[in-house]
Design a protein around this motif. Structure first.
Motif, PDB file in Angstrom:
ATOM      1  N   LYS A 149     -19.358  37.493  73.412  1.00 27.56           N
ATOM      2  CA  LYS A 149     -21.009  36.867  71.566  1.00 27.56           C
ATOM      3  C   LYS A 149     -20.916  38.607  71.229  1.00 27.56           C
ATOM      4  O   LYS A 149     -20.455  38.956  71.592  1.00 27.56           O
ATOM      5  N   TYR A 150     -20.288  38.036  69.430  1.00 31.97           N
ATOM      6  CA  TYR A 150     -20.792  38.979  68.753  1.00 31.97           C
ATOM      7  C   TYR A 150     -21.980  39.154  68.596  1.00 31.97           C
ATOM      8  O   TYR A 150     -22.222  38.035  68.022  1.00 31.97           O
ATOM      9  N   GLY A 151     -22.795  41.063  68.299  1.00 41.79           N
ATOM     10  CA  GLY A 151     -22.963  41.031  67.501  1.00 41.79           C
ATOM     11  C   GLY A 151     -22.630  41.063  65.548  1.00 41.79           C
ATOM     12  O   GLY A 151     -21.743  40.851  65.340  1.00 41.79           O
ATOM     13  N   LYS A 152     -23.691  41.735  65.175  1.00 33.59           N
ATOM     14  CA  LYS A 152     -23.645  41.530  63.856  1.00 33.59           C
ATOM     15  C   LYS A 152     -22.677  42.849  63.064  1.00 33.59           C
ATOM     16  O   LYS A 152     -22.362  44.005  64.103  1.00 33.59           O
ATOM     17  N   LYS A 153     -21.754  42.581  62.354  1.00 24.09           N
ATOM     18  CA  LYS A 153     -20.028  43.241  62.631  1.00 24.09           C
ATOM     19  C   LYS A 153     -20.763  44.801  61.570  1.00 24.09           C
ATOM     20  O   LYS A 153     -21.524  45.026  61.083  1.00 24.09           O
ATOM     21  N   GLY A 154     -20.103  45.910  61.761  1.00 20.31           N
ATOM     22  CA  GLY A 154     -20.835  47.198  61.783  1.00 20.31           C
ATOM     23  C   GLY A 154     -19.883  48.703  62.298  1.00 20.31           C
ATOM     24  O   GLY A 154     -19.043  47.834  63.601  1.00 20.31           O
ATOM     25  N   PHE A 155     -19.852  49.137  62.304  1.00 18.19           N
ATOM     26  CA  PHE A 155     -19.596  50.514  63.301  1.00 18.19           C
ATOM     27  C   PHE A 155     -19.988  49.948  64.656  1.00 18.19           C
ATOM     28  O   PHE A 155     -21.053  49.850  64.715  1.00 18.19           O
ATOM     29  N   SER A 201     -28.204  33.106  75.213  1.00 19.33           N
ATOM     30  CA  SER A 201     -29.130  32.507  74.371  1.00 19.33           C
ATOM     31  C   SER A 201     -29.932  34.224  73.454  1.00 19.33           C
ATOM     32  O   SER A 201     -30.109  34.521  72.363  1.00 19.33           O
ATOM     33  N   GLU A 202     -29.794  34.952  74.785  1.00 20.53           N
ATOM     34  CA  GLU A 202     -30.951  36.574  74.518  1.00 20.53           C
ATOM     35  C   GLU A 202     -29.594  38.018  73.409  1.00 20.53           C
ATOM     36  O   GLU A 202     -30.190  38.470  73.147  1.00 20.53           O
ATOM     37  N   TYR A 203     -28.894  36.956  73.309  1.00 20.80           N
ATOM     38  CA  TYR A 203     -27.962  38.558  72.848  1.00 20.80           C
ATOM     39  C   TYR A 203     -27.210  37.586  71.723  1.00 20.80           C
ATOM     40  O   TYR A 203     -27.095  36.329  71.235  1.00 20.80           O
ATOM     41  N   GLY A 204     -27.580  38.187  70.470  1.00 18.35           N
ATOM     42  CA  GLY A 204     -27.297  38.524  69.092  1.00 18.35           C
ATOM     43  C   GLY A 204     -28.220  37.674  68.720  1.00 18.35           C
ATOM     44  O   GLY A 204     -29.116  37.050  69.111  1.00 18.35           O
ATOM     45  N   ASP A 205     -27.342  36.985  67.654  1.00 12.64           N
ATOM     46  CA  ASP A 205     -27.633  36.296  66.120  1.00 12.64           C
ATOM     47  C   ASP A 205     -28.088  34.576  67.119  1.00 12.64           C
ATOM     48  O   ASP A 205     -26.339  33.886  67.370  1.00 12.64           O
TER      49      ASP A 205
END
Length: 225
Positions: A149-155, A201-205
């Motif tokens: 599972k990925y978080g928001k794009k960015g550095f 479910s608690e991780y990322g959007d």
């Protein structure tokens, strides 16, 4: 020796590019003395999925990659080949690719496969194609379910990778010519990946509500009778 060099370079680059958190890391096979001869089945969201899987485990990996990646850039084709990739023709019954996967497993490698066959556009997990069940059935290899599972794009984008418990070979031993058995094993593997996703479910959007076509609802209803 050459493979191990490239594997370490890839692992280092992934940990620089992403902030990776491993969930249930105690399930990683190498921690139990298992070096290879098993299948890693994961959901598929990004081109970075294969190297991220390699970055958190230790094995000699093998994985399919769409044939187009070997045609556009010769250096890139050379690089991913050194990292264990081999081509597969998407949308076709590629017997040569399945034979290669079986051969690599017999060589005690860890074969990485994305049962859905393509990347998810919304992060939700789709249905598995039969390839995973065919390979598991023909090799009598256990399957390690993995979910990314990925978080928001960015550095240094955040990535969470959950490692499930190995599915024993006895649970997926089948006659690979039996369609109902292929479906059962494919569903079993995907259910394990979905359980890992539910636990993240608690991780990322939050993921968007998954759309289920009417025909799939009808099929699921019929199978439950």
């Amino acid at each position: 020796m050459v493979y191990e060099f490239f594997r370490k370079i890839v692992c280092l680059s992934m940990h620089i590019k992403y902030r990776i958190k491993v969930i249930n890391g105690e399930n990683r096979p190498y921690k139990h003395g298992i070096k290879g001869g098993y299948i890693i089945a994961s959901n598929h969201q990004d081109y970075g999925d294969p190297p991220i899987i390699a970055a958190v485990n230790r094995a000699h990996f093998s994985f399919m990659a769409k044939s187009e990646l070997f045609e556009k850039n010769k250096f890139f084709a050379w690089l991913i080949t050194r990292c264990g990739a081999f081509p597969v023709v998407r949308g076709a019954s590629d017997g040569a690719a399945i034979d290669r996967a079986i051969s690599d497993l017999q060589k005690n490698r860890a074969f990485v496969i994305f049962p859905e066959g393509t990347r998810s556009k919304d992060g939700n997990i789709g249905r598995a194609k039969s390839g995973i069940a065919v390979i598991a059935g023909k090799t009598n290899a256990p399957v390690l379910p993995v979910c990314i599972k990925y978080g928001k794009k960015g550095f240094r984008r955040k990535v969470w990778i959950s490692i499930g418990e190995m599915i024993p070979a006895e649970q997926i031993a089948i006659n690979s010519d039996d369609r109902s058995e292929l479906r059962r094993v494919s569903n079993l593997i995907m259910d394990n990946i979905k359980m890992l996703m539910d636990g993240m479910s608690e991780y990322g959007d939050p993921l968007p509500k998954q759309y289920v076509p009417k025909e799939e609802k009808a099929e699921a209803s019929e199978e439950s009778k």
